[in-house]
Design an enzyme around this catalytic site. Structure first.
Site, PDB file in Angstrom:
ATOM      1  N   GLY A  50       0.780  -1.228   0.000  1.00 41.16           N
ATOM      2  CA  GLY A  50       0.000   0.000   0.000  1.00 41.16           C
ATOM      3  C   GLY A  50       0.820   1.290   0.000  1.00 41.16           C
ATOM      4  O   GLY A  50       0.384   2.304  -0.518  1.00 41.16           O
ATOM      5  N   GLU A 101       3.900   5.111   5.832  1.00 39.42           N
ATOM      6  CA  GLU A 101       2.693   4.274   5.767  1.00 39.42           C
ATOM      7  C   GLU A 101       1.598   4.930   4.928  1.00 39.42           C
ATOM      8  O   GLU A 101       1.472   6.149   4.907  1.00 39.42           O
ATOM      9  CB  GLU A 101       2.148   4.041   7.183  1.00 39.42           C
ATOM     10  CG  GLU A 101       2.585   2.727   7.806  1.00 39.42           C
ATOM     11  CD  GLU A 101       1.821   1.513   7.258  1.00 39.42           C
ATOM     12  OE1 GLU A 101       1.285   1.560   6.140  1.00 39.42           O
ATOM     13  OE2 GLU A 101       1.772   0.515   7.981  1.00 39.42           O
ATOM     14  N   ASP A 102       0.796   4.095   4.285  1.00 43.16           N
ATOM     15  CA  ASP A 102      -0.344   4.604   3.532  1.00 43.16           C
ATOM     16  C   ASP A 102      -1.458   5.076   4.467  1.00 43.16           C
ATOM     17  O   ASP A 102      -1.972   6.173   4.352  1.00 43.16           O
ATOM     18  CB  ASP A 102      -0.886   3.539   2.557  1.00 43.16           C
ATOM     19  CG  ASP A 102      -1.081   2.165   3.226  1.00 43.16           C
ATOM     20  OD1 ASP A 102      -0.815   2.027   4.439  1.00 43.16           O
ATOM     21  OD2 ASP A 102      -1.500   1.240   2.521  1.00 43.16           O
ATOM     22  N   ASP A 105      -4.861   2.488  10.736  1.00 38.84           N
ATOM     23  CA  ASP A 105      -6.253   2.218  11.112  1.00 38.84           C
ATOM     24  C   ASP A 105      -6.273   1.810  12.582  1.00 38.84           C
ATOM     25  O   ASP A 105      -6.235   2.669  13.457  1.00 38.84           O
ATOM     26  CB  ASP A 105      -6.794   1.119  10.190  1.00 38.84           C
ATOM     27  CG  ASP A 105      -8.248   0.781  10.462  1.00 38.84           C
ATOM     28  OD1 ASP A 105      -8.957   1.632  11.026  1.00 38.84           O
ATOM     29  OD2 ASP A 105      -8.688  -0.324  10.106  1.00 38.84           O
ATOM     30  N   PHE A 154     -13.934   3.252   4.489  1.00 40.35           N
ATOM     31  CA  PHE A 154     -12.934   2.452   3.788  1.00 40.35           C
ATOM     32  C   PHE A 154     -12.586   3.151   2.482  1.00 40.35           C
ATOM     33  O   PHE A 154     -13.467   3.599   1.760  1.00 40.35           O
ATOM     34  CB  PHE A 154     -13.450   1.037   3.518  1.00 40.35           C
ATOM     35  CG  PHE A 154     -12.360   0.088   3.108  1.00 40.35           C
ATOM     36  CD1 PHE A 154     -11.604  -0.574   4.066  1.00 40.35           C
ATOM     37  CD2 PHE A 154     -12.076  -0.114   1.762  1.00 40.35           C
ATOM     38  CE1 PHE A 154     -10.574  -1.433   3.686  1.00 40.35           C
ATOM     39  CE2 PHE A 154     -11.045  -0.974   1.376  1.00 40.35           C
ATOM     40  CZ  PHE A 154     -10.301  -1.633   2.340  1.00 40.35           C
ATOM     41  N   VAL A 155     -11.308   3.264   2.202  1.00 44.80           N
ATOM     42  CA  VAL A 155     -10.874   4.006   1.015  1.00 44.80           C
ATOM     43  C   VAL A 155      -9.978   3.156   0.112  1.00 44.80           C
ATOM     44  O   VAL A 155      -9.309   2.240   0.582  1.00 44.80           O
ATOM     45  CB  VAL A 155     -10.137   5.305   1.405  1.00 44.80           C
ATOM     46  CG1 VAL A 155     -11.102   6.324   1.981  1.00 44.80           C
ATOM     47  CG2 VAL A 155      -9.005   5.032   2.399  1.00 44.80           C
ATOM     48  N   ASP A 161      -5.953  -0.738  -1.464  1.00 46.30           N
ATOM     49  CA  ASP A 161      -6.683  -1.707  -2.278  1.00 46.30           C
ATOM     50  C   ASP A 161      -7.958  -2.215  -1.638  1.00 46.30           C
ATOM     51  O   ASP A 161      -8.178  -2.074  -0.432  1.00 46.30           O
ATOM     52  CB  ASP A 161      -5.788  -2.925  -2.556  1.00 46.30           C
ATOM     53  CG  ASP A 161      -5.633  -3.793  -1.301  1.00 46.30           C
ATOM     54  OD1 ASP A 161      -5.207  -3.264  -0.268  1.00 46.30           O
ATOM     55  OD2 ASP A 161      -5.967  -4.993  -1.363  1.00 46.30           O
ATOM     56  N   ARG A 167      -5.473  -0.125  -6.513  1.00 46.85           N
ATOM     57  CA  ARG A 167      -4.277   0.547  -5.992  1.00 46.85           C
ATOM     58  C   ARG A 167      -3.793   1.647  -6.931  1.00 46.85           C
ATOM     59  O   ARG A 167      -3.199   2.622  -6.497  1.00 46.85           O
ATOM     60  CB  ARG A 167      -3.128  -0.452  -5.818  1.00 46.85           C
ATOM     61  CG  ARG A 167      -3.314  -1.452  -4.708  1.00 46.85           C
ATOM     62  CD  ARG A 167      -1.993  -2.174  -4.448  1.00 46.85           C
ATOM     63  NE  ARG A 167      -2.154  -3.410  -3.716  1.00 46.85           N
ATOM     64  CZ  ARG A 167      -2.262  -3.502  -2.386  1.00 46.85           C
ATOM     65  NH1 ARG A 167      -2.243  -2.421  -1.655  1.00 46.85           N
ATOM     66  NH2 ARG A 167      -2.399  -4.677  -1.797  1.00 46.85           N
TER      67      ARG A 167
HETATM   68  P1  IMP Z   1      -3.986  -1.419  10.951  1.00 47.99           P
HETATM   69  O1  IMP Z   1      -3.054  -2.468  11.489  1.00 47.99           O
HETATM   70  O2  IMP Z   1      -5.416  -1.696  11.344  1.00 47.99           O
HETATM   71  O3  IMP Z   1      -3.570  -0.025  11.298  1.00 47.99           O
HETATM   72  O4  IMP Z   1      -4.015  -1.636   9.398  1.00 47.99           O
HETATM   73  C1  IMP Z   1      -3.269  -0.877   8.577  1.00 47.99           C
HETATM   74  C2  IMP Z   1      -3.213  -1.490   7.199  1.00 47.99           C
HETATM   75  O5  IMP Z   1      -4.470  -2.014   6.760  1.00 47.99           O
HETATM   76  C3  IMP Z   1      -2.869  -0.391   6.224  1.00 47.99           C
HETATM   77  O6  IMP Z   1      -1.491  -0.217   6.110  1.00 47.99           O
HETATM   78  C4  IMP Z   1      -3.542  -0.856   4.967  1.00 47.99           C
HETATM   79  O7  IMP Z   1      -2.670  -1.706   4.255  1.00 47.99           O
HETATM   80  C5  IMP Z   1      -4.758  -1.627   5.444  1.00 47.99           C
HETATM   81  N1  IMP Z   1      -5.942  -0.734   5.435  1.00 47.99           N
HETATM   82  C6  IMP Z   1      -6.508  -0.135   6.504  1.00 47.99           C
HETATM   83  N2  IMP Z   1      -7.555   0.629   6.141  1.00 47.99           N
HETATM   84  C7  IMP Z   1      -7.645   0.533   4.792  1.00 47.99           C
HETATM   85  C8  IMP Z   1      -8.537   1.136   3.819  1.00 47.99           C
HETATM   86  O8  IMP Z   1      -9.444   1.944   4.101  1.00 47.99           O
HETATM   87  N3  IMP Z   1      -8.317   0.769   2.529  1.00 47.99           N
HETATM   88  C9  IMP Z   1      -7.329  -0.089   2.148  1.00 47.99           C
HETATM   89  N4  IMP Z   1      -6.471  -0.649   3.032  1.00 47.99           N
HETATM   90  C10 IMP Z   1      -6.633  -0.348   4.349  1.00 47.99           C
HETATM   91 MG    MG Z   2      -0.201  -0.859   4.716  1.00 50.24          MG
END
Ligand code: IMP
Ligand code: MG
Length: 181
Positions: A50, A101-102, A105, A154-155, A161, A167
């Site tokens: 991502g 980081e992209d 969450d 969700f984006v 993706d 992507r």
């Molecule tokens: P976390 O561990 O919950 O913070 O997850 C982070 C990872 O989940 C990000 O680096 C993304 O790869 C994926 N992710 C979280 N939210 C989204 C979203 O809205 N769209 C796409 N990928 C997401």
């Molecule tokens: Mg990621």
């Protein structure tokens, strides 16, 4: 040049950030990173897949000397347990590391990653994220450079993706609620 605002895709709801808006955010982040790290060299570390586009754009806006390295991480089931599926190629001991980081969450992925990287004794370890969705945050992540805070949607696009697709969209868009269930 805004043809891509006309979106012929059944899953896309609305454009959240246009390509121009993303570029402005990336510019601003790069200026701040440049200013804070004058005279240093940065090891940019990105999580595949991502973060790919953000890294490519951010790194080209920086004036500092930088190196690029990549990790890949997979989460099991609920996302509670994470493991490294591709590690960095180069050591980070004694280096100034910036994790790019992209989106953050829950923060669980990054929390795990930061623990692993901290164990390798970098000189400094910072986090830069393009998007910060804090509504579902579970781990307390120190974010040094935050692009945009977004609501609990969700984006997709610009690296993000849905089932591996979307992507390559040049903008970031929300996904229809019906699609997300
Ligand atoms: P976390 O561990 O919950 O913070 O997850 C982070 C990872 O989940 C990000 O680096 C993304 O790869 C994926 N992710 C979280 N939210 C989204 C979203 O809205 N769209 C796409 N990928 C997401
Ligand atoms: Mg990621």
């Amino acid at each position: 040049m805004s043809a891509y605002h006309v979106i012929h895709d059944p899953i896309i709801d609305r454009v959240l950030l246009t390509a121009e808006e993303i570029a402005a955010v990336v510019d601003d982040l790069a200026s701040r990173i440049d200013a804070d790290h004058a005279g240093e060299e940065l090891a940019l570390v990105t999580v595949l897949r991502g973060g790919l586009f953000f890294l490519a754009d951010l790194s080209r806006r920086l004036h500092l000397p930088v190196t690029l390295d990549f990790m890949a991480i997979s989460s099991y089931g609920s996302g509670e347990a994470v493991r490294i599926t591709k590690d960095l190629d180069d050591p980070i001991e004694g280096r100034n590391v910036l994790v790019v980081e992209d989106i953050i969450d829950t923060g669980l992925t990054l929390n795990y990653l930061l623990k692993v990287l901290r164990g390798r004794s970098p000189a400094s370890l910072e986090v830069c994220t393009l998007l910060d969705r804090d509504a579902r945050r579970l781990a307390d992540i120190p974010i040094d450079y935050r692009g945009v805070r977004i609501p609990d949607w969700f984006v997709v696009g610009y690296g993000l993706d849905l089932g591996g697709r979307y992507r390559n969209l040049p903008y970031i868009a929300t996904v229809r609620e019906e699609v997300m269930g």
